[in-house]
Design an enzyme around this catalytic site. Structure first.
Site, PDB file in Angstrom:
ATOM      1  N   HIS A  42       0.818  -1.210   0.000  1.00 52.47           N
ATOM      2  CA  HIS A  42       0.000   0.000   0.000  1.00 52.47           C
ATOM      3  C   HIS A  42       0.853   1.262   0.000  1.00 52.47           C
ATOM      4  CE1 HIS A  42      -3.439   2.593   0.905  1.00 52.47           C
ATOM      5  NE2 HIS A  42      -2.663   3.199   1.781  1.00 52.47           N
ATOM      6  N   HIS A  88     -10.259   2.603   0.083  1.00 47.44           N
ATOM      7  CA  HIS A  88     -10.295   2.106   1.461  1.00 47.44           C
ATOM      8  C   HIS A  88     -11.110   0.817   1.443  1.00 47.44           C
ATOM      9  CE1 HIS A  88      -9.418   3.935   5.635  1.00 47.44           C
ATOM     10  NE2 HIS A  88      -8.335   3.990   4.902  1.00 47.44           N
ATOM     11  N   ASP A 262       0.340  14.958   5.662  1.00 47.10           N
ATOM     12  CA  ASP A 262      -0.720  14.205   6.323  1.00 47.10           C
ATOM     13  C   ASP A 262      -0.144  12.958   6.981  1.00 47.10           C
ATOM     14  OD1 ASP A 262      -3.104  12.763   6.898  1.00 47.10           O
ATOM     15  OD2 ASP A 262      -3.048  11.884   4.890  1.00 47.10           O
ATOM     16  N   GLN A 308      -6.455   8.868  13.016  1.00 43.76           N
ATOM     17  CA  GLN A 308      -6.873   9.879  12.042  1.00 43.76           C
ATOM     18  C   GLN A 308      -6.705  11.315  12.550  1.00 43.76           C
ATOM     19  OE1 GLN A 308      -8.562   8.942   8.661  1.00 43.76           O
ATOM     20  NE2 GLN A 308      -6.904   7.633   9.367  1.00 43.76           N
ATOM     21  N   ASP A 500      -6.567   8.084 -11.126  1.00 45.58           N
ATOM     22  CA  ASP A 500      -7.107   6.736 -11.218  1.00 45.58           C
ATOM     23  C   ASP A 500      -7.020   6.016  -9.887  1.00 45.58           C
ATOM     24  OD1 ASP A 500      -4.439   5.627 -10.966  1.00 45.58           O
ATOM     25  OD2 ASP A 500      -4.145   6.056 -13.086  1.00 45.58           O
TER      26      ASP A 500
END
Length: 728
Positions: A42, A88, A262, A308, A500
């Protein structure tokens, strides 16, 4: 080190040996965990990078391309638009509500990380058929997660698509698109420059809810035992995200940060190593200064947590007080947890920037930042064309004598009404939405508090078709891009870029890697010819359940610009008058169609597309929509072919339709090809003359009106329910 320590973390023997080479020694457990998440599929794209390099990524409007937190294109000389697409998938299968919600939260952070205000969301959802209780549970949870997070954080969901098919029963796909606008001079990149600058952690406290989250779940096969990983799914807080958005935009507007990143997949490890590596610097991080919300968290847990609503900012000492003041005003927690360090001058890492992490005064990790961020192994995995592929493309789809019964089955697949879903999304926040959900594409005015108003609008579309991509990964994926571009034309937008989300099965299966490589070639071909660069994206591998791969499912989102409308926008929900079919002259095919899927026939060669003719047709249709003189609606023909598209048009218009098409064959009525449009007009002869001047043949195929949708003597549907604009 014993193999039973690193193998469960997803690392191979060769990868462990490479880690030892990078460090010049064996890693400790904290370092091993950091490598395992950063080198996961990932985060590192270790199976896909070699193929992604073929994509065209540059263009006259491109400001930021792949490799940044979001792709950015110029809208005007001073205003830019940021676009990002992410998946996700596995988290949403395990915990649908939080999996989808945190997918939304993560992609919004990608947008404001580059300095843009998020103004819109779109989604592409692929679920199992709804006769399965588990699929219904997943679907309802995913929709609830998207709506609850997007609505609460204050970013409208303006469009998307929903598909139901058996391959996605246990491995659903949740692909989310986020869009933002910014002043071009406010854009910022993820770099930790300036020796001695502070490393400031912004946002929520760190917990165990995200440890081994998306970086692990999206990097391995999937089975029922994966439900045990439910605690690894992050928990989102949209109200914390809203405060974080405002604080970060205030900091960027005041030019108080040098760089910002982030904390998404791989958490603090990713944010620190990537920003340091991007600048060629090192970084010292005091892990015990990180605010935590659970007692007793270890350095490994803190460094690897994917909790998060967190950001990392690089701040000069002179600006620190102002940064803390703005964060306090927005009620955002801000903590200095480190400092930017120079590259090592001597020792084993001489000349390299090194990430050093400390806990209770002891160094717990010492790793060259680039080893984590940039030096994961690059795999050229074996490719193998399926044994039956050449045999399949050498024959045609068999059309049985009773094909009209199959046709009715095709139409039944198109009856799902997404209005109940759209109503759960607030699509009118900011009041930018000009074409609401349900149309071929969305249309938004380009404006925000930071940039004011402009005279431009942007079209946004998101599209996938696994039947096309399954039948021929290269041509089918090319056709998916073509359909998305055609949807932009239906709102009058000229395409400028795509992103994409490439959803595929296990990359260790050679047939899956062949599908992936072919799909990349399809995207490359059409984007190169039409001059539409790929400015970002996401690869999602290991989409499988019990060893069975999903169908190849590349999804693309396209963006285009047009003048801000000064009149009512042509829309299928306002369609009236004659229905005109216009095409590039190419023949539709049953290969890869809904008809073939219901018939259980995967044979035939997927049709080619004349890309130069397509380019011209897209321009002609977009110009007609912008002019608003000859047409009142434009609708692209995709799944379901001519018959399915005509019925969908009538349903959107809330009218009957008397369809008259002389070629009553299954191929003509139910064959599919993305280079076709239905245009509705009250001046058919003038429209036909205009199309002829442009080199296209148009034909009137019916009239809207009446109480039923009728074709010949075998099709008569009940009156459609009206879908008024603004009701969604």
């Amino acid at each position: 080190m014993e193999s039973d320590i690193y193998r469960p973390l997803g690392l191979t023997d060769d990868e462990f040996d490479l880690i030892v080479h990078h460090l010049g020694r064996e890693p400790n457990l904290v370092e091993l965990a950091m490598f395992s998440i950063m080198w996961s599929e990932h985060c590192s794209y270790k199976s896909s990078r070699i193929h992604l390099r073929r994509l065209p990524t540059s263009g006259p409007r491109v400001i930021m391309g792949p490799g940044e937190n979001a792709g950015v294109v110029a809208a005007t000389e001073d205003i830019s638009v940021a676009l990002r697409m992410e998946s996700h998938n596995h988290p949403s299968a395990i915990e649908p509500t939080q999996g989808a919600a945190t997918g939304v939260g993560g992609i919004l952070r990608d947008i404001f990380t580059v300095g843009a205000r998020p103004i819109a969301l779109l989604d592409s959802l692929w679920m199992g058929t709804q006769d399965n209780p588990q699929s219904r549970w997943i679907f309802d949870g995913v929709v609830g997660g998207i709506s609850s997070y997007g609505n609460a954080v204050g970013v409208p969901t303006v469009g998307g698509e929903i598909h139901f098919a058996p391959p996605y029963a246990e491995n659903p796909l949740v692909n989310v698109v986020a869009v933002g606008v910014a002043r071009t001079d406010q854009l910022v990149r993820a770099v930790a420059s300036g020796i001695g600058n502070h490393v400031v952690l912004l946002g929520a406290a760190t917990g165990r809810d995200g440890i081994g989250g998306v970086s692990v779940l999206a990097s391995s096969g999937f089975d029922q035992a994966s439900a045990d990983k439910r605690p690894s799914v992050q928990v989102g807080d949209p109200f914390e995200e809203k405060k974080l958005i405002e604080a970060c935009l205030d900091l960027l507007d005041a030019k108080l940060v040098v760089g910002i990143q982030d904390l998404g997949g791989a958490g603090l490890t990713c944010a620190t190593s990537e920003t340091a590596a991007n600048a060629g610097n090192g970084m010292r991080v005091w892990v015990d200064r990180v605010p935590i919300r659970e007692a007793g968290m270890t350095p490994m847990e803190i460094l690897c947590s994917e909790s998060q609503e967190r950001m990392l900012a690089i701040v000069t000492p002179d600006n620190l007080a102002a940064v803390l003041e703005i964060c306090a005003k927005q009620e955002v927690l801000a903590t200095v947890i480190g400092e930017v360090a120079p590259p090592d001058e001597d020792g084993p890492y001489a000349g390299r920037g090194v990430l050093r992490a400390y806990f209770d005064g002891a160094m717990v990790a010492e790793i060259p930042a680039s080893a984590l961020a940039d030096e994961a192994p690059l795999y050229e995995r074996p490719l193998r064309e399926p044994n039956d592929f050449r045999l399949r493309v050498q024959r045609e789809v068999d059309v049985p004598a009773d094909w009209r019964e199959i046709a009715r089955g095709v139409l039944e697949t198109l009856t799902f009404d997404p209005e109940a879903i759209y109503r759960r999304y607030d699509h009118m926040l900011f009041r930018n939405t000009l074409v609401t959900p349900g149309a071929d594409a969305s249309l938004l005015a380009i404006r925000a508090p930071e940039v004011g108003s402009t005279d431009l609008a942007m079209g946004l579309a998101v599209d996938g078709n696994q039947l096309w991509s399954r039948s021929d990964p290269r041509r089918g994926t090319l056709a998916v891009v073509a359909e998305s571009l055609a949807n932009l034309a239906c709102v009058g937008a000229t395409p400028v870029a795509i992103v994409d989300c490439l959803n595929f099965g296990n990359p260790e299966h050679p047939e899956v890697m062949w599908q992936f490589s072919e799909a990349i070639d399809g995207i490359t071909e059409i984007c190169t010819v039409l001059g539409v660069p790929v400015i970002g994206g996401n690869v999602s591998f290991y989409n499988e359940a019990h060893g069975i791969d999903i169908d190849p499912t590349p999804v693309v989102s396209t963006i285009g610009f047009r003048p801000l409308p000064a009149h009512a926008i042509p829309d299928a929900r306002l369609a009236r008058g004659s229905v005109v079919l216009v095409t590039t002259g190419e023949t539709p095919s049953l290969t890869g169609s809904v008809f073939a899927a219901i018939a259980g026939d995967q044979g035939g060669a997927f049709p080619t597309i004349d890309l130069e003719r397509l380019r011209h047709l897209l321009s002609v249709v977009a110009s007609l929509v912008v002019a608003d003189e000859l047409i009142n609606a434009a609708h692209n023909l995709g799944a379901g072919g001519l018959l399915g598209g005509a019925i969908r048009l009538a349903q959107l218009a809330g009218q009957g339709l008397e369809l008259e098409y002389p070629d009553a064959s299954a191929e003509a009525l139910l064959g599919e090809h993305p280079s076709r449009f239905l245009l509705t007009t009250e001046v058919p002869q003038a429209l036909l003359a205009h199309l002829s001047q442009e080199g296209f043949e148009g034909v009137v195929i019916g009239e809207l009106g009446g109480e039923k949708i009728v074709y010949e003597d075998w099709l008569s549907l009940d009156p459609p329910r009206r879908h008024p604009i603004g009701a969604r």
